[in-house]
Write an enzyme that holds these catalytic residues in place. Structure first.
Site, mmCIF file in Angstrom:
data_model
loop_
_atom_site.group_PDB
_atom_site.id
_atom_site.type_symbol
_atom_site.label_atom_id
_atom_site.label_comp_id
_atom_site.label_asym_id
_atom_site.label_seq_id
_atom_site.Cartn_x
_atom_site.Cartn_y
_atom_site.Cartn_z
ATOM 1 N N ASN A 1 0.862 -1.180 0.000
ATOM 2 C CA ASN A 1 0.000 0.000 0.000
ATOM 3 C C ASN A 1 0.898 1.229 0.000
ATOM 4 O O ASN A 1 1.466 1.584 1.014
ATOM 5 C CB ASN A 1 -0.878 -0.050 1.267
ATOM 6 N N LYS B 1 0.153 4.240 -0.283
ATOM 7 C CA LYS B 1 -0.510 5.429 0.291
ATOM 8 C C LYS B 1 -0.301 6.632 -0.647
ATOM 9 O O LYS B 1 -0.208 6.430 -1.856
ATOM 10 C CB LYS B 1 0.019 5.686 1.698
ATOM 11 N N HIS C 1 -9.468 1.181 4.872
ATOM 12 C CA HIS C 1 -8.181 1.340 5.571
ATOM 13 C C HIS C 1 -8.378 2.289 6.760
ATOM 14 O O HIS C 1 -9.163 3.223 6.688
ATOM 15 C CB HIS C 1 -7.138 1.899 4.603
ATOM 16 N N GLU D 1 -6.746 4.674 7.832
ATOM 17 C CA GLU D 1 -6.555 6.108 7.541
ATOM 18 C C GLU D 1 -7.791 6.695 6.873
ATOM 19 O O GLU D 1 -8.117 7.870 7.075
ATOM 20 C CB GLU D 1 -5.293 6.305 6.683
ATOM 21 N N GLU E 1 -5.186 -4.895 10.750
ATOM 22 C CA GLU E 1 -4.176 -3.860 10.929
ATOM 23 C C GLU E 1 -4.464 -3.068 12.205
ATOM 24 O O GLU E 1 -5.259 -2.120 12.176
ATOM 25 C CB GLU E 1 -4.200 -2.898 9.741
ATOM 26 N N GLY F 1 2.558 2.506 10.725
ATOM 27 C CA GLY F 1 3.492 3.612 10.536
ATOM 28 C C GLY F 1 4.219 4.032 11.801
ATOM 29 O O GLY F 1 4.847 5.093 11.841
ATOM 30 N N SER G 1 3.522 -1.873 10.328
ATOM 31 C CA SER G 1 4.983 -1.901 10.489
ATOM 32 C C SER G 1 5.606 -3.256 10.126
ATOM 33 O O SER G 1 6.526 -3.721 10.792
ATOM 34 C CB SER G 1 5.386 -1.475 11.913
HETATM 35 P P1 PGA Z 1 2.847 0.481 7.635
HETATM 36 O O1 PGA Z 1 1.391 0.639 7.017
HETATM 37 O O2 PGA Z 1 3.432 -0.792 7.067
HETATM 38 O O3 PGA Z 1 3.600 1.698 7.183
HETATM 39 O O4 PGA Z 1 2.702 0.418 9.108
HETATM 40 C C1 PGA Z 1 0.554 -0.472 6.836
HETATM 41 C C2 PGA Z 1 -0.754 -0.016 6.262
HETATM 42 O O5 PGA Z 1 -1.210 1.084 6.605
HETATM 43 O O6 PGA Z 1 -1.380 -0.722 5.456
#
Ligand code: PGA
Length: 254
Positions: free
Chosen positions: A12, A14, A100, A102, A172, A178, A218
Site C-alpha cells: 500500500n 498510500k 483502511h 486512515e 491492521e 506507521g 509496520s
Molecule cells: P505500515 O502501514 O506498514 O507503514 O505500518 C501499513 C498499512 O497502513 O497498510
C-alpha cells in the site's frame, strides 16, 4: 480439512509517488524480482499511477497484481473528487483496499460505507482487501477482539457466501501502522484466528479456511518471516516498507 492458501503480499503505497516515480519504482523492483515463496504480490499505487503501473505490468509481463487504495460505491454521478468501481475496472485493477484505518480516521469512513463499497466490488470483478483493526485505547481496555469482530460482522452484513470468498481481510491494529511498533506475531495470529472463527460462524467452516487474512502494521524485512510462520496469517499489507525496493523484495522473499 487443511486448505492451501496462497500467501498474499500487498504494498500500500498510500499518497506516495507520482506516476513517473511509480514507473521507475516498478522497473527497479522488477529488475531484481524473484519470488521464492510463490506469493501473490499486489502493488497499490495512488489512482494517478494506476494506468502507468498497469502498462509496465502488461508490457513487461510482470507477475504483479494491481490494486487501488479506495473507491466510491456508486457507478458514476455527482461525487466530486471520487473514483468509481467502473473506472477501476476499466483500468483492469485486480484488488481494491477498502476501509483502511486512515480512511476511517481522516475521511469518516464507517463500517456501513465499507459495507456498501464491498458489495459493489463484486459487480466489477474487483477483489476487496477489507481492513479492520483496533486503536491503542481499545487494546489497552482489553476490548480489541470484540471491537474487531464487530467491524468484521458489520462490514460483511448481507454479503453472500459466494462473494465473501473473494475478500481478503487485513488485520491492521491502528497503533502499529506507521509507528514502527508491530503486534507480536502471537497477538496478530490470535486476532487472525478470531476473525477466521467469526467467518466460520457467519458463513461456514470451509469458507473460514479458504479466506485469506493478512496482517498489516509496520511489517518489515526483520519481522516478516516470523509473522508468515504463524498458521492464521496468510500474508501482509505493507505500507512504509512497500515503497523501498530492497525492503519490499526482502519482504516478498521472507
Ligand atoms: P505500515 O502501514 O506498514 O507503514 O505500518 C501499513 C498499512 O497502513 O497498510
Amino acid at each position: 480439512m487443511q486448505i492451501n492458501r496462497i500467501p498474499f503480499i500487498a504494498g500500500n503505497w498510500k499518497m506516495n509517488m507520482t506516476h513517473l516515480e511509480a514507473i521507475k519504482f516498478v522497473q527497479d523492483l522488477s529488475f531484481e524480482f524473484e519470488n521464492k515463496n510463490n506469493c501473490e504480490v499486489c502493488l497499490c499505487p495512488p489512482f494517478t499511477a494506476l494506468r502507468s503501473v498497469k502498462n509496465i505490468i502488461d508490457t513487461d509481463k510482470l507477475d504483479f497484481k494491481l490494486g487501488a487504495q479506495n473507491m466510491h460505491w456508486e457507478k458514476s454521478g455527482a461525487f466530486t473528487g471520487e473514483i468509481s468501481p467502473e473506472m477501476l475496472s476499466a483500468l483492469e485493477v485486480d484488488y481494491v483496499i477498502i476501509g483502511h484505518s486512515e480512511r476511517r480516521q481522516y475521511f469518516a469512513e464507517t463500517n456501513q460505507t465499507v459495507n456498501k463499497k464491498l458489495k459493489v466490488c463484486f459487480d466489477y470483478n474487483l477483489k476487496p482487501i477489507l481492513c479492520v483493526g483496533e486503536s491503542l485505547n481499545i487494546r489497552q481496555e482489553g476490548n480489541a477482539i470484540k471491537f474487531v469482530l464487530k467491524q468484521v460482522e458489520e462490514c460483511l452484513e448481507t454479503i453472500e457466501e459466494n462473494k465473501v470468498i473473494e475478500i481478503t481481510i487485513a488485520y491492521e491494529p491502528i497503533w502499529a501502522i506507521g509507528t514502527g511498533k508491530t503486534a507480536t506475531s502471537q497477538d496478530a495470529n490470535e486476532m487472525c484466528g478470531e476473525i477466521r472463527n467469526k467467518i466460520a460462524s457467519l458463513y461456514n467452516y470451509q469458507i473460514s479456511q479458504t479466506i485469506r487474512i493478512q496482517y498489516g502494521g509496520s511489517v518489515k524485512p526483520s519481522n516478516i518471516s516470523e509473522l508468515m510462520s504463524m498458521p492464521e496469517i496468510d500474508g501482509a499489507l505493507v505500507g512504509g516498507a512497500s515503497i523501498n525496493v530492497k525492503d519490499f523484495l526482502a519482504i516478498i522473499n521472507y
